[in-house]
Structure formats: structure tokens, C-alpha cells
Design an enzyme around this catalytic site. Sequence first.
Site, mmCIF file in Angstrom:
data_model
loop_
_atom_site.group_PDB
_atom_site.id
_atom_site.type_symbol
_atom_site.label_atom_id
_atom_site.label_comp_id
_atom_site.label_asym_id
_atom_site.label_seq_id
_atom_site.Cartn_x
_atom_site.Cartn_y
_atom_site.Cartn_z
ATOM 1 N N SER A 131 -8.174 -2.635 -12.253
ATOM 2 C CA SER A 131 -8.817 -3.054 -10.997
ATOM 3 C C SER A 131 -10.223 -2.481 -11.001
ATOM 4 C CB SER A 131 -8.028 -2.456 -9.825
ATOM 5 O OG SER A 131 -8.774 -2.519 -8.636
ATOM 6 N N TYR A 187 -3.377 4.068 -4.935
ATOM 7 C CA TYR A 187 -3.802 2.915 -5.750
ATOM 8 C C TYR A 187 -4.942 3.309 -6.690
ATOM 9 C CZ TYR A 187 -4.950 -2.026 -6.674
ATOM 10 O OH TYR A 187 -5.164 -3.251 -7.267
HETATM 11 P P1 NAD Z 1 1.026 -10.058 -5.896
HETATM 12 O O1 NAD Z 1 1.528 -9.275 -4.730
HETATM 13 O O2 NAD Z 1 0.672 -11.497 -5.717
HETATM 14 O O3 NAD Z 1 2.026 -9.939 -7.111
HETATM 15 C C1 NAD Z 1 2.689 -8.742 -7.406
HETATM 16 C C2 NAD Z 1 3.842 -9.041 -8.330
HETATM 17 O O4 NAD Z 1 4.537 -7.813 -8.593
HETATM 18 C C3 NAD Z 1 4.874 -9.992 -7.719
HETATM 19 O O5 NAD Z 1 5.403 -10.814 -8.738
HETATM 20 C C4 NAD Z 1 5.951 -9.038 -7.206
HETATM 21 O O6 NAD Z 1 7.238 -9.632 -7.081
HETATM 22 C C5 NAD Z 1 5.930 -8.005 -8.305
HETATM 23 N N1 NAD Z 1 6.544 -6.745 -7.919
HETATM 24 C C6 NAD Z 1 6.344 -6.034 -6.771
HETATM 25 N N2 NAD Z 1 7.120 -4.934 -6.779
HETATM 26 C C7 NAD Z 1 7.823 -4.952 -7.936
HETATM 27 C C8 NAD Z 1 8.789 -4.099 -8.523
HETATM 28 N N3 NAD Z 1 9.196 -2.975 -7.914
HETATM 29 N N4 NAD Z 1 9.307 -4.439 -9.726
HETATM 30 C C9 NAD Z 1 8.918 -5.575 -10.348
HETATM 31 N N5 NAD Z 1 7.988 -6.417 -9.860
HETATM 32 C C10 NAD Z 1 7.455 -6.105 -8.666
HETATM 33 O O7 NAD Z 1 -0.232 -9.227 -6.398
HETATM 34 P P2 NAD Z 1 -1.486 -9.583 -7.332
HETATM 35 O O8 NAD Z 1 -2.695 -9.533 -6.476
HETATM 36 O O9 NAD Z 1 -1.223 -10.754 -8.192
HETATM 37 O O10 NAD Z 1 -1.518 -8.252 -8.201
HETATM 38 C C11 NAD Z 1 -1.166 -8.186 -9.561
HETATM 39 C C12 NAD Z 1 -1.890 -6.995 -10.178
HETATM 40 O O11 NAD Z 1 -3.300 -7.183 -10.047
HETATM 41 C C13 NAD Z 1 -1.574 -5.650 -9.503
HETATM 42 O O12 NAD Z 1 -1.457 -4.642 -10.482
HETATM 43 C C14 NAD Z 1 -2.797 -5.411 -8.659
HETATM 44 O O13 NAD Z 1 -3.022 -4.058 -8.412
HETATM 45 C C15 NAD Z 1 -3.873 -6.002 -9.536
HETATM 46 N N6 NAD Z 1 -5.101 -6.332 -8.853
HETATM 47 C C16 NAD Z 1 -5.102 -7.226 -7.823
HETATM 48 C C17 NAD Z 1 -6.297 -7.488 -7.189
HETATM 49 C C18 NAD Z 1 -6.379 -8.440 -6.051
HETATM 50 O O14 NAD Z 1 -7.432 -8.480 -5.398
HETATM 51 N N7 NAD Z 1 -5.361 -9.236 -5.775
HETATM 52 C C19 NAD Z 1 -7.482 -6.863 -7.595
HETATM 53 C C20 NAD Z 1 -7.426 -5.979 -8.660
HETATM 54 C C21 NAD Z 1 -6.237 -5.714 -9.276
#
Ligand code: NAD
Length: 261
Positions: free
Chosen positions: A143, A156
Site C-alpha cells: 500500500s 494497517y
Molecule cells: P476487499 O475488502 O475488497 O477484499 C478483501 C479480500 O480479503 C476479500 O476477498 C475478503 O473476503 C478477504 N478476506 C478478509 N478477511 C479474510 C480472512 N480472515 N481470511 C481470508 N480472506 C479474507 O479489499 P481490497 O481493497 O481489494 O484489498 C485487497 C488488498 O489491497 C488489501 O491487502 C489492502 O490492504 C490492499 N490495498 C487496498 C487499497 C484500497 O484502496 N482498496 C489500497 C492499498 C492497498
Amino acid sequence: MFLKGKTALVTGSTSGIGLAYAKALAAEGANIVINGFGDADDIEAERKALETLNGAKAIYSDADLTKPEKIEEMMKQAADEFGGVDILINNAGTQHVDPVEEFPVEKWDLIIALNLSAAFHTTRLAVPYMKEKGWGRIIATASAHSKAASPFKTAYVTAKHGIAGFTKTIALELAQHGITANAISPGYVWTPLVENQIPDTMKARNMSREDVIEKVLLEGQPTKEFVTPEQVAAIALFLCRDEAAQVTGANWSVDGGWTAE
Ligand code: NAD
């Protein structure tokens, strides 16, 4: 289809960025292991849709990645089905927003387990198969918060700095085995993870929804636009190519210029 015959496991791929990775890799012919939570019918529909993209196989693991024994079961399922994983994307993650003195201890433990420790467990279990084949790609969704901090996100920011360090370390360990390890660091991507933190941020900062979007989420993103999951997935796809064989230990920003400031 440059990934035909390869197998990719994407943690947290029932939604958001993880699902975009799964679709991009499947479209290039890879077998896919998807993982995450959600409605069983929706997940089954996504799994089938991945298979129709390329004629390869997609399987689903419901492993809760906060539990190391469930991760072991998931990695065994992948090994039994496909003979190991060639591409590992450590993507699952969650967020919680609160001042440090009010940060719930169970939220701290959850975020460190899911956003950081899970990647250690998947990696340690995937690497022996990659070493045997002399080829592998390990990618972490880190991130912008692996490079910079924001208030009220202690767990985080700590986990994301940690996974960036973890990924650099394994890049060095695996450098002579045909295995690369890289992080991708998005700014704000419009996914449920971002949507879900808006109410807590409204509370923590005493702001309206519109102000959270404009003055908190997009404030630090110079383009003033959200990143899309597909834009993140495109970078992962490049990292899987042979042309990227010398890209290892990198932490690639896709953040609209956020961390350039
Ligand atoms: P999201 O909430 O859409 O997806 C998260 C996924 O993780 C889902 O499939 C959920 O079911 C799964 N999950 C949650 N808890 C779990 C567990 N205990 N065991 C197994 N699976 C689990 O989120 P996203 O935005 O797609 O995030 C994905 C990654 O990207 C994360 O690591 C997040 O920190 C990172 N990220 C997101 C952003 C953003 O702005 N959305 C920015 C930077 C980094």
C-alpha cells in the site's frame, strides 16, 4: 496466454483487487486458487467465470488466513490439485481506523495476522515447490501506507511497512532460484475496503462522507482520482512475465503520485 500451465493462488480474491488479479491471471491461462469470504453462490459464480475465461481450472479455498492451520490446509489443497503454486499473491487485508489509545486490541491482532503474518505462512509453504521448479513469482499487495503513514491507522501502517520489508527479504533469499518477490503499493482503490472505512473515518475525524472522500481519501492523491483494481492487476501481470525476471525486491507505487510528494 503466457501463463498456460502455471498455477496462481491469490489470497483475498473474492472481492476488490484480489478478484481483479484472479481475472487477469486466468485470462492469460493460469489455473487459479481463489480465497476469501462472501456469499457462497457469488463465489461459485466467480469461480466458474474464471474457468470460462481460459479453459484452465479454478478452485476455491475458504481458509481464514488469520489461522495458520487453515493456511496450511489451503496450501495443501493447492499442492494436491496442481502440484504447488507458481504465482503467489499475498493480497488479503483489512483495515480499522481509530486513535491509538482507543484502538481495539482484537483489531490490532486481526490486522497483523491477516495483513502481515498470513504472507509469511503462505510464502514458507509455497517456496519449496517454486524452488523445485526453478521459477516463481511472489507478489504482495502492500500500500502507499507501506511507504508513508496516516493518523488513526496504526495496525494497517505497521503491517504494510512489515510486508514491504518481508517481501524485500525474500527477494534476496530467493534471488538465485528464478523466483522474484515484489510489492505493489496502491493509493486509494475504489473497493469495499475503502467504502467500509468511510463511516469510521467520519467518526474519528468528525467529517461528512463527502469531506472524507475529498479531504481524506483523495486529498493525498495528486491525480484526485481513485486507482482501479484492473490497473493494479496489470502490474502483477507484468511482474509474471519473463521480461520482469530481473525485477525483484521492488515496491511499485500505483498511487496517483501520493508518495512522490
Ligand atoms: P476487499 O475488502 O475488497 O477484499 C478483501 C479480500 O480479503 C476479500 O476477498 C475478503 O473476503 C478477504 N478476506 C478478509 N478477511 C479474510 C480472512 N480472515 N481470511 C481470508 N480472506 C479474507 O479489499 P481490497 O481493497 O481489494 O484489498 C485487497 C488488498 O489491497 C488489501 O491487502 C489492502 O490492504 C490492499 N490495498 C487496498 C487499497 C484500497 O484502496 N482498496 C489500497 C492499498 C492497498
